[in-house]
Design a protein around this motif. Structure first.
Motif, short mmCIF file in Angstrom:
data_model
loop_
_atom_site.label_atom_id
_atom_site.label_comp_id
_atom_site.label_asym_id
_atom_site.label_seq_id
_atom_site.Cartn_x
_atom_site.Cartn_y
_atom_site.Cartn_z
N PHE A 279 0.73 -1.27 -0.06
CA PHE A 279 -0.11 -0.05 0.05
C PHE A 279 0.87 1.21 -0.06
CE2 PHE A 279 -3.55 -2.64 1.02
CZ PHE A 279 -4.86 -1.82 0.70
N GLU A 280 0.28 2.23 -0.73
CA GLU A 280 0.87 3.52 -0.24
C GLU A 280 0.56 4.19 0.89
OE1 GLU A 280 1.50 6.50 -4.10
OE2 GLU A 280 -0.34 7.15 -3.00
N PHE A 281 1.53 4.87 1.55
CA PHE A 281 1.28 5.73 2.98
C PHE A 281 1.39 6.95 2.87
CE2 PHE A 281 1.35 1.29 4.34
CZ PHE A 281 0.39 1.14 5.40
N THR A 282 0.39 7.80 3.54
CA THR A 282 0.70 9.36 3.69
C THR A 282 0.13 9.56 5.13
OG1 THR A 282 -1.72 9.76 2.96
CG2 THR A 282 0.00 9.72 1.41
N MET B 119 3.90 16.52 7.08
CA MET B 119 4.51 17.00 5.80
C MET B 119 6.08 15.96 5.59
SD MET B 119 2.52 19.08 4.42
CE MET B 119 3.95 20.09 3.35
N GLY B 120 6.53 15.87 6.63
CA GLY B 120 7.97 15.39 6.56
C GLY B 120 7.70 13.97 6.35
N PHE B 121 6.78 13.17 6.59
CA PHE B 121 6.17 11.91 6.36
C PHE B 121 6.06 11.56 4.70
CE2 PHE B 121 3.64 8.16 5.44
CZ PHE B 121 4.26 7.18 6.71
N GLY B 122 5.58 12.55 4.07
CA GLY B 122 5.23 12.48 2.58
C GLY B 122 4.64 11.40 2.16
N VAL B 123 5.17 10.62 1.18
CA VAL B 123 4.43 9.14 0.44
C VAL B 123 5.31 8.44 0.42
CG1 VAL B 123 3.31 8.53 -1.50
CG2 VAL B 123 2.92 10.99 -1.09
N GLN B 124 5.25 7.26 1.25
CA GLN B 124 6.07 6.11 1.23
C GLN B 124 5.11 4.70 1.12
OE1 GLN B 124 8.50 5.86 4.61
NE2 GLN B 124 7.82 8.10 5.42
N GLN B 125 6.03 3.93 0.57
CA GLN B 125 5.58 2.60 0.12
C GLN B 125 5.66 1.73 1.48
OE1 GLN B 125 3.90 1.79 -2.76
NE2 GLN B 125 4.40 4.15 -3.13
#
Length: 219
Positions: free
Chosen positions: A111-114, A203-209
């Motif tokens: 999944f893609e995480f924000t 904001m620092g988390f961004g988009v992560q897999q």
């Protein structure tokens, strides 16, 4: 024959209950016979009836109530049930289909995480009477955790509300619970939003897999 009867009859109350007289063995008809019963009745003699005590089997049904979240036993009930009810097959009953919450897959899914902020200024769409409430109605004003699980916003058509997920993302592994959603999440089928403490962290988390597996699917 009479000798055998003579050895048994003294054990069967050989005295008349009315007169106390000694009854001669050879006067009592052989056993068994209608004449013998009539004789005993006529002389007021009550025959000794030997009863056999059989083992009493008690069938019990135990019902255990378990808290779904903590898995702790809340209450136990034990009741006696008839043998016929215990042994007889249930009439007219069919096996209930498994609920969605019982169908759990251990297979890992990508999944893609924000991330989204828990700060009141960033949670206006979730504020009710000064409290921050998730889409499922859970008050999360004071924490980004619910019952020890990280709060997740999901697309409920993909991940049912109430699901508990084992999450691995950003080098961390934790368990989260699907309690919330949002417009950006509803438009995606492969995204999960993680609630964090403030805007800077979001904001620092961004988009992560990352990846998930189900601990529990649905409520």
């Amino acid at each position: 024959m009479l000798a055998a009867i003579a050895s048994i009859l003294p054990l069967l109350m050989p005295f008349s209950a009315d007169q106390g007289e000694c009854i001669k063995v050879n006067e009592i008809p052989p056993i068994p016979s209608v004449a013998r019963e009539e004789y005993l009745t006529e002389h007021g003699i009550t025959p000794i009836i030997k009863t056999e005590v059989k083992e009493k089997v008690v069938y019990k049904e135990r019902v255990v109530y378990v808290d779904r979240d903590t898995k702790e036993t809340v209450k136990t009930e034990v009741k006696d049930i008839p043998k016929k009810e215990y042994e007889a097959p249930k009439q007219g009953t069919k096996a209930e289909p498994k609920k969605e919450s019982q169908t759990v897959s251990n297979q890992s899914q990508n999944f893609e995480f924000t991330a989204y902020s828990h700060e009141p200024s960033e949670a206006q769409s979730h504020r009710y009477n000064g409290k921050i409430v998730t889409a499922t109605g859970k008050d999360v004003t004071d924490s980004i955790y619910y019952q020890g699980y990280r709060i997740l916003a999901v697309n409920p058509s993909v991940i049912p509300y109430g699901s508990i997920l084992s999450v691995s993302v950003n080098g961390q592994s934790f368990k989260g619970i699907a309690l919330d959603t949002g417009g950006a999440i509803l438009s995606r089928s492969n995204r999960i939003d993680l609630m964090v403490t403030d805007t800077n962290e979001a904001m620092g988390f961004g988009v992560q897999q990352g990846n998930i597996s189900y601990v529990r699917k649905g409520w």
